[in-house]
Scaffold this motif. Structure first.
Motif, PDB file in Angstrom:
ATOM      1  N   UNK A 154     -39.942 -27.864 -16.700  1.00 53.88           N
ATOM      2  CA  UNK A 154     -39.364 -26.672 -16.069  1.00 53.88           C
ATOM      3  C   UNK A 154     -39.371 -26.833 -14.546  1.00 53.88           C
ATOM      4  N   UNK A 155     -40.482 -27.314 -14.013  1.00 53.97           N
ATOM      5  CA  UNK A 155     -40.602 -27.525 -12.566  1.00 53.97           C
ATOM      6  C   UNK A 155     -39.576 -28.532 -12.062  1.00 53.97           C
ATOM      7  N   UNK A 156     -39.390 -29.617 -12.813  1.00 55.40           N
ATOM      8  CA  UNK A 156     -38.418 -30.657 -12.422  1.00 55.40           C
ATOM      9  C   UNK A 156     -37.008 -30.076 -12.375  1.00 55.40           C
ATOM     10  N   UNK A 176     -33.911 -28.933  -9.242  1.00 55.66           N
ATOM     11  CA  UNK A 176     -32.526 -29.395  -9.154  1.00 55.66           C
ATOM     12  C   UNK A 176     -32.223 -30.706  -9.846  1.00 55.66           C
ATOM     13  N   UNK A 177     -33.243 -31.306 -10.506  1.00 56.63           N
ATOM     14  CA  UNK A 177     -33.010 -32.566 -11.212  1.00 56.63           C
ATOM     15  C   UNK A 177     -32.682 -32.274 -12.677  1.00 56.63           C
ATOM     16  N   UNK A 178     -31.424 -32.497 -13.037  1.00 56.83           N
ATOM     17  CA  UNK A 178     -30.994 -32.274 -14.421  1.00 56.83           C
ATOM     18  C   UNK A 178     -30.455 -33.597 -14.947  1.00 56.83           C
ATOM     19  N   UNK A 191     -32.579 -19.864 -16.162  1.00 59.28           N
ATOM     20  CA  UNK A 191     -31.261 -19.270 -16.412  1.00 59.28           C
ATOM     21  C   UNK A 191     -30.270 -19.503 -15.296  1.00 59.28           C
ATOM     22  N   UNK A 192     -30.732 -19.353 -14.044  1.00 53.75           N
ATOM     23  CA  UNK A 192     -29.820 -19.500 -12.897  1.00 53.75           C
ATOM     24  C   UNK A 192     -29.368 -20.944 -12.707  1.00 53.75           C
ATOM     25  N   UNK A 193     -30.181 -21.882 -13.202  1.00 52.77           N
ATOM     26  CA  UNK A 193     -29.846 -23.299 -13.050  1.00 52.77           C
ATOM     27  C   UNK A 193     -29.003 -23.785 -14.234  1.00 52.77           C
ATOM     28  N   UNK A 194     -29.469 -23.468 -15.452  1.00 49.87           N
ATOM     29  CA  UNK A 194     -28.805 -23.980 -16.651  1.00 49.87           C
ATOM     30  C   UNK A 194     -27.642 -23.106 -17.105  1.00 49.87           C
TER      31      UNK A 194
END
Length: 233
Positions: free
Chosen positions: A101-103, A107-109, A128-131
């Motif tokens: 989750x931290x990774x 911003x690392x996906x 949620x805001x990232x994925x």
């Protein structure tokens, strides 16, 4: 005119823009015009008679393409303990809990799809805001929130394609590669259309599947007669 512009115009030769082609004709045209130096992806676009702003007209789901997508997906699984071990054994590329989750928050996906066990959702919900904007948030409706991580990883690796209607009532998805055989692409296209048909929401009125078109990554769009891709056609 640029080289790419000339190629696009040449690719449109012989394609009638207003004609509805039978699916076998459309696939042949798309394959014939996929002349890039790489194996182009074949895409489907469907215009649906829905307004996704209304909750009862939302369309989403998952389809297992019988011949896969031709693309190897990197799969991440949010799980702990025995379920994390199960995910690794099933071939998941990335497995973790708080540290993952931290990774991702950073911003690392480094994955194409993610799966989570139900107990991990309070944690994963923070992403949620990232994925969410990438359409990668795990969801039980498409089988990516589950205790059966082995089956979910296998499906993701084997050709499971998620679909979700966009603002204008359009659904898009990959149905294979230009190098696939004609029959393989037709099978995949019919499976995709069938899954979208079965996901018809209660609030849909009038004609549900209005338009269908196929294209390759660099090729022109070809309109398809929806009747030739319907279940049983």
């Amino acid at each position: 005119m640029s080289h790419i512009g000339k190629r696009v115009l040449k690719g449109r030769d012989g394609i009638e823009r207003t004609k509805l082609y039978k699916v076998d004709e459309a696939v042949a045209l798309v394959k014939d015009r996929s002349n890039a130096k790489f194996d182009e992806t074949v895409e489907i676009a469907m215009n649906l008679g829905v307004d996704p702003k209304h909750a009862d007209q939302m369309v989403r789901g998952v389809v297992n393409l019988p011949h896969g997508t031709g693309r190897v997906l990197r799969v991440a699984v949010f799980a702990r303990g025995a379920k994390a071990d199960e995910a690794r054994a099933a071939g998941a590329d990335i497995v973790g809990a708080e540290e993952l989750v931290t990774i991702v928050q950073g911003g690392t996906i480094d994955f194409d799809r993610c799966i989570a066990t139900p107990d991990m959702m309070p944690l994963v919900g923070r992403l949620g805001k990232v994925l969410g904007p990438r359409g990668m948030m795990p969801n039980p409706k498409v089988g990516t929130v589950t205790m059966d991580v082995k089956a979910a990883v296998a499906a993701s690796k084997g050709g499971a394609v998620e679909f979700r209607v966009e603002k204008a009532g359009i659904i898009q998805g990959s149905v294979g590669k230009a190098s696939f055989g004609q029959d393989q692409l037709i099978d995949n296209i019919k499976a995709f259309v069938d899954a979208v048909a079965k996901a018809k929401p209660q609030g849909a009125k009038g004609t549900y599947i209005q338009r269908v078109a196929l294209s390759s990554t660099m090729g022109p769009g070809v309109k398809v007669d929806p009747a030739t891709v319907a279940s049983g056609a």
